[in-house]
Scaffold this active site. Structure first.
Site, PDB file in Angstrom:
ATOM      1  N   CYS A 108       8.562   2.615 -11.658  1.00 58.70           N
ATOM      2  CA  CYS A 108       8.116   3.851 -12.312  1.00 58.70           C
ATOM      3  C   CYS A 108       7.287   3.451 -13.521  1.00 58.70           C
ATOM      4  CB  CYS A 108       9.316   4.651 -12.795  1.00 58.70           C
ATOM      5  SG  CYS A 108      10.501   5.037 -11.514  1.00 58.70           S
ATOM      6  N   ARG A 156       2.157   3.313 -10.579  1.00 56.40           N
ATOM      7  CA  ARG A 156       3.522   2.782 -10.534  1.00 56.40           C
ATOM      8  C   ARG A 156       4.501   3.801  -9.946  1.00 56.40           C
ATOM      9  NH1 ARG A 156       4.465  -1.612 -13.393  1.00 56.40           N
ATOM     10  NH2 ARG A 156       6.659  -1.114 -13.498  1.00 56.40           N
ATOM     11  N   TRP A 215       8.842   6.872  -9.323  1.00 55.73           N
ATOM     12  CA  TRP A 215       8.856   6.431  -7.939  1.00 55.73           C
ATOM     13  C   TRP A 215      10.335   6.409  -7.567  1.00 55.73           C
ATOM     14  CZ3 TRP A 215       5.421   5.506  -4.117  1.00 55.73           C
ATOM     15  CH2 TRP A 215       5.884   4.851  -2.984  1.00 55.73           C
ATOM     16  N   ASN A 239      12.689   2.651 -16.118  1.00 56.38           N
ATOM     17  CA  ASN A 239      12.068   2.044 -14.944  1.00 56.38           C
ATOM     18  C   ASN A 239      12.965   0.873 -14.545  1.00 56.38           C
ATOM     19  OD1 ASN A 239      10.397   0.941 -12.975  1.00 56.38           O
ATOM     20  ND2 ASN A 239       9.454  -0.433 -14.477  1.00 56.38           N
ATOM     21  N   GLY A 240      13.414   0.887 -13.289  1.00 60.75           N
ATOM     22  CA  GLY A 240      14.261  -0.219 -12.816  1.00 60.75           C
ATOM     23  C   GLY A 240      15.328   0.312 -11.883  1.00 60.75           C
ATOM     24  N   GLU A 263       1.209 -10.178  12.728  1.00 62.03           N
ATOM     25  CA  GLU A 263       0.933  -9.660  11.374  1.00 62.03           C
ATOM     26  C   GLU A 263      -0.237 -10.397  10.746  1.00 62.03           C
ATOM     27  OE1 GLU A 263       1.532  -7.119   9.950  1.00 62.03           O
ATOM     28  OE2 GLU A 263       1.156  -7.459   7.831  1.00 62.03           O
ATOM     29  N   LYS A 299      -3.685  -8.552   9.406  1.00 60.25           N
ATOM     30  CA  LYS A 299      -4.136  -8.720   8.023  1.00 60.25           C
ATOM     31  C   LYS A 299      -5.600  -9.155   7.995  1.00 60.25           C
ATOM     32  CE  LYS A 299      -1.618  -6.961   5.719  1.00 60.25           C
ATOM     33  NZ  LYS A 299      -0.979  -6.271   6.753  1.00 60.25           N
ATOM     34  N   GLU A 323      -7.996  -6.303   9.385  1.00 60.54           N
ATOM     35  CA  GLU A 323      -8.148  -5.031   8.669  1.00 60.54           C
ATOM     36  C   GLU A 323      -8.863  -5.178   7.337  1.00 60.54           C
ATOM     37  OE1 GLU A 323      -4.618  -2.917   7.416  1.00 60.54           O
ATOM     38  OE2 GLU A 323      -3.457  -4.735   7.385  1.00 60.54           O
ATOM     39  N   HIS A 333      -2.738 -18.174  30.673  1.00 59.43           N
ATOM     40  CA  HIS A 333      -2.865 -17.063  31.634  1.00 59.43           C
ATOM     41  C   HIS A 333      -4.146 -16.282  31.417  1.00 59.43           C
ATOM     42  CE1 HIS A 333       1.122 -17.819  33.174  1.00 59.43           C
ATOM     43  NE2 HIS A 333       1.539 -17.936  31.915  1.00 59.43           N
ATOM     44  N   LYS A 392      -4.049   4.488   3.694  1.00 60.51           N
ATOM     45  CA  LYS A 392      -2.753   3.857   3.406  1.00 60.51           C
ATOM     46  C   LYS A 392      -1.655   4.450   4.277  1.00 60.51           C
ATOM     47  CE  LYS A 392       0.159   1.145   1.521  1.00 60.51           C
ATOM     48  NZ  LYS A 392       0.177  -0.249   2.002  1.00 60.51           N
TER      49      LYS A 392
HETATM   50  C1  AGP Z   1      -0.880  -2.574   7.658  1.00 67.07           C
HETATM   51  O1  AGP Z   1      -1.465  -3.432   6.686  1.00 67.07           O
HETATM   52  C2  AGP Z   1      -1.576  -1.240   7.725  1.00 67.07           C
HETATM   53  N1  AGP Z   1      -1.658  -0.636   6.458  1.00 67.07           N
HETATM   54  C3  AGP Z   1      -0.981  -0.340   8.816  1.00 67.07           C
HETATM   55  O2  AGP Z   1      -0.903  -1.082  10.004  1.00 67.07           O
HETATM   56  C4  AGP Z   1       0.421   0.210   8.523  1.00 67.07           C
HETATM   57  O3  AGP Z   1       1.375  -0.828   8.603  1.00 67.07           O
HETATM   58  C5  AGP Z   1       0.746   1.276   9.595  1.00 67.07           C
HETATM   59  O4  AGP Z   1      -0.200   2.305   9.488  1.00 67.07           O
HETATM   60  C6  AGP Z   1       2.154   1.858   9.452  1.00 67.07           C
HETATM   61  O5  AGP Z   1       2.256   2.534   8.224  1.00 67.07           O
HETATM   62  P1  AGP Z   1       3.734   2.965   7.734  1.00 67.07           P
HETATM   63  O6  AGP Z   1       4.507   1.696   7.557  1.00 67.07           O
HETATM   64  O7  AGP Z   1       3.516   3.712   6.452  1.00 67.07           O
HETATM   65  O8  AGP Z   1       4.336   3.824   8.811  1.00 67.07           O
END
Ligand code: AGP
Length: 612
Positions: free
Chosen positions: A2, A27, A76, A102-103, A485, A489, A492, A508, A607
């Site tokens: 927070c 935050r 938060w 905050n904590g 993953e 990364k 994206e 394969h 996001k």
């Molecule tokens: C990952 O870096 C991306 N931002 C995206 O794949 C994300 O993980 C996915 O949209 C799921 O989001 P969520 O965890 O908020 O459900």
């Protein structure tokens, strides 16, 4: 995580507090509040759910609150849903003590019970209200000074806190107390400022004190007096801040993503501590009793993107530790399948935002079919959190960069805890190994820090990949899940095409894609599969691939095959993903940087994907 602010001086406090909070919204932003001591010496509190703009509108930009001393907070939620009632500031019933925090107060339940036994009542579900009333309790019990009361409370509280406190009988004064959570105190021209982070006060002063752990500050008449836990005055050095405002918001990092990569140890610690009690895991707060865990016949993990990749790790870990059948499903597929769920199947929805449309729809489908549901989410009170039967909150704090890092790592800890607890209650692991697993989880934050120390080498290697065309990530077992993953990364945030393959799949079809110079990143932390994956690396090398080997310290023979090697500390191999993912996050970050792209806000992405 927070944001807190405080001010005492000759000017109206509320507008200054709101301005400071506006620099701290990154935050936390689910609710906010102000407490200002007015001319009659009374402390007036105004709170609002939602973004800071709601509070600002409610107080006409702070003008409805008269007074030159105050504290403020942008929240938060970690304990207690986002609501006006749970918003800070919190106060004792007689208004004697008012505070923002905050904590995370880990032992807030036991402290709450202690206070209830002493006649205190509680109006919110927050740990902060407990801390404020505990200070009030000691203030009255010892009839001492604010510093005495705060000292006593600090000795009893377990957890992390940055507290800003006002006392009715001490007009014009703000008190600060800190343990682990960030806080700075500033002074200028007869005024004092308090904030969680530099951006909130940079407009008013560059002269700050960094209050230390278990220290108290008394802000009054443009001066800050510091005390240690014994109540003795201590001297602190006044420091000049040289950062600009924007750099300060990222704590000096160039991007939120790099800041959040470095916040992973904290996110792991806080998430683990939320279910760790006296050396054992306790999922009561999640709502899953040991009996319920014993009764589960299957587990189905449903998620999107990186959260799905956490599920891919969890499948290997839970199957091995709990000997339970586990499947992992993409939420966008799961929701349209003619689902066959076992009556005793636990459906686990993993989601950082708790608002992903496909994951929310999958949750509803699972519930429609009578399945028990567990949400692993990072946002308190989010839709998925509210609708699931059980919730395991990750404690990563707000994650600003679109590419998730610390939330992914916090989710891993959550699924490790679930796996270990399942293994323990189902008797598929010994008590001794259970203790070893728990102990190893507590060591992960430090091991992540050790990986972060090596980031310079990755930056050097990444700079050479800026023009890479196709990159392959390969692995087996948990290493395959980590490869998924790592590949996402890179894709994206650098826009370079890459794919993750189970190494055994190369022959394969995929291996036909390997040409001279093709970068193949091989994740090799699983000792039982070491030889097999090294032979896959040799297959790629013989077709011209450039090999990047990511393995644990001690596996130095990999240097006979790989062109570039990076090492991570050894850990229980079930947890290797938590360490192996960090070099892949850094690699993606530095390649994106080398390509001059917007690391925090990559094109076409959001996001939280709240639409289908
Ligand atoms: C990952 O870096 C991306 N931002 C995206 O794949 C994300 O993980 C996915 O949209 C799921 O989001 P969520 O965890 O908020 O459900």
């Amino acid at each position: 995580m927070c944001g807190i602010v405080g001010y005492t001086g000759q000017r109206q406090a509320a507008p200054i507090l709101l301005d400071g909070l506006s620099k701290l919204e990154y935050r936390g932003y689910d609710s906010a509040g102000l407490a200002v001591r007015n001319r009659d010496g009374e402390i007036e509190i105004v709170k609002a759910k939602g973004r800071l703009a709601v509070l600002s509108e409610k107080t006409d930009g702070g003008r409805t609150l008269q007074g030159c001393c105050g504290i403020g907070h942008t929240r938060w939620a970690t304990h207690g849903e986002p609501s006006e009632n749970n918003a800070h500031p919190h106060c004792s019933d007689d208004g004697n003590v008012v505070g923002v925090h905050n904590g995370i107060i880990e032992n807030y339940q036991e402290l709450r019970e202690k206070l209830q036994r002493n006649g205190y009542r509680f109006y919110s579900g927050t740990d902060t209200e407990v801390a404020v009333k505990l200070i009030d309790y000691y203030y009255k019990k010892y009839l001492g000074t604010p510093v005495d009361a705060i000292n006593h409370a600090m000795v009893r509280i377990r957890g992390s806190y940055a507290l800003a406190i006002m006392f009715k009988e001490y007009p014009g004064e703000v008190f600060a107390a800190r343990k682990e959570s960030p806080m700075i105190l500033g002074v200028a021209d007869g005024e004092c400022y308090l904030a969680s982070d530099v951006p909130a006060i940079l407009k008013y002063t560059r002269n700050v004190y960094y209050i230390g752990n278990m220290e108290i500050g008394r802000l009054k008449d443009g001066k800050v007096t510091f005390y240690n836990l014994d109540g003795d005055e201590i001297e602190k050095e006044l420091v000049e801040i040289l950062w600009d405002a924007e750099a300060a918001e990222k704590a000096g990092y160039e991007h939120f993503m790099m800041k959040e990569i470095h916040e992973q140890p904290r996110a792991i610690t806080d998430t683990l501590n939320s279910v760790l009690q006296d050396g054992a895991l306790n999922l009561d707060g999640v709502g899953l009793t040991d009996e319920e865990l014993k009764d589960i016949s299957h587990i189905c993990i449903v998620a999107c993107g990186s959260a799905y990749h956490v599920g891919a790790v969890a499948q290997y870990v839970i199957e091995d530790l709990a000997k339970l059948p586990v499947r992992v499903e993409l939420a966008s597929e799961f929701r349209y399948r003619s689902l066959l769920l076992d009556p005793k199947e636990l459906v686990v929805i993993i989601s950082q935002s708790g608002e992903t449309a496909d994951s929310l729809a999958a949750l509803r489908e699972a519930k429609k079919r009578g399945a028990s549901t567990l949400a692993v989410v990072n946002v308190v009170g989010s839709s998925i959190a509210r609708e699931a039967d059980h919730v395991f909150y990750t404690m990563a704090g707000p994650e600003i960069a679109v590419a998730t890092t610390k939330a992914y790592s916090a989710q891993l800890i959550a699924v490790y805890c679930l796996a270990a607890q399942l293994g323990k209650v189902r008797g598929t692991i010994t008590e001794e190994y259970y203790q070893e697993l728990v102990r190893e989880m507590t060591l992960l934050p430090e091991k992540v820090n050790k990986v972060l120390e090596e980031k310079g080498r990755l930056q050097w290697f990444a700079a050479k990949q800026a023009n890479a065309k196709d990159v392959f990530f390969i692995g087996r077992g948990v290493d395959y899940a980590v490869s998924l993953e790592g590949s996402l990364k890179l894709k994206e945030i650098s826009y370079i095409h890459s794919e993750a393959y189970a190494a055994g799949e190369l022959k394969h079809g995929t291996i036909s894609l390997i040409e001279d110079g093709t970068l193949v990143i091989s994740v090799v932390t699983q000792s039982a599969l070491f030889e097999k994956i090294v032979s896959n690396m040799v297959e790629c090398k013989s077709r011209g691939a450039q090999l990047f080997g990511l393995t644990s310290y001690g596996n130095y023979s990999i240097e006979d095959t790989a062109d570039f090697v990076t090492y991570v500390p050894k850990t229980d191999e079930h947890f290797a993903a938590s360490l192996a993912v960090v070099p892949l996050q850094l690699l993606a970050y530095y390649v994106s940087l080398a390509r001059g792209l917007d690391v925090d806000k990559p094109r076409n992405l959001a996001k939280s994907v709240t639409v289908e």
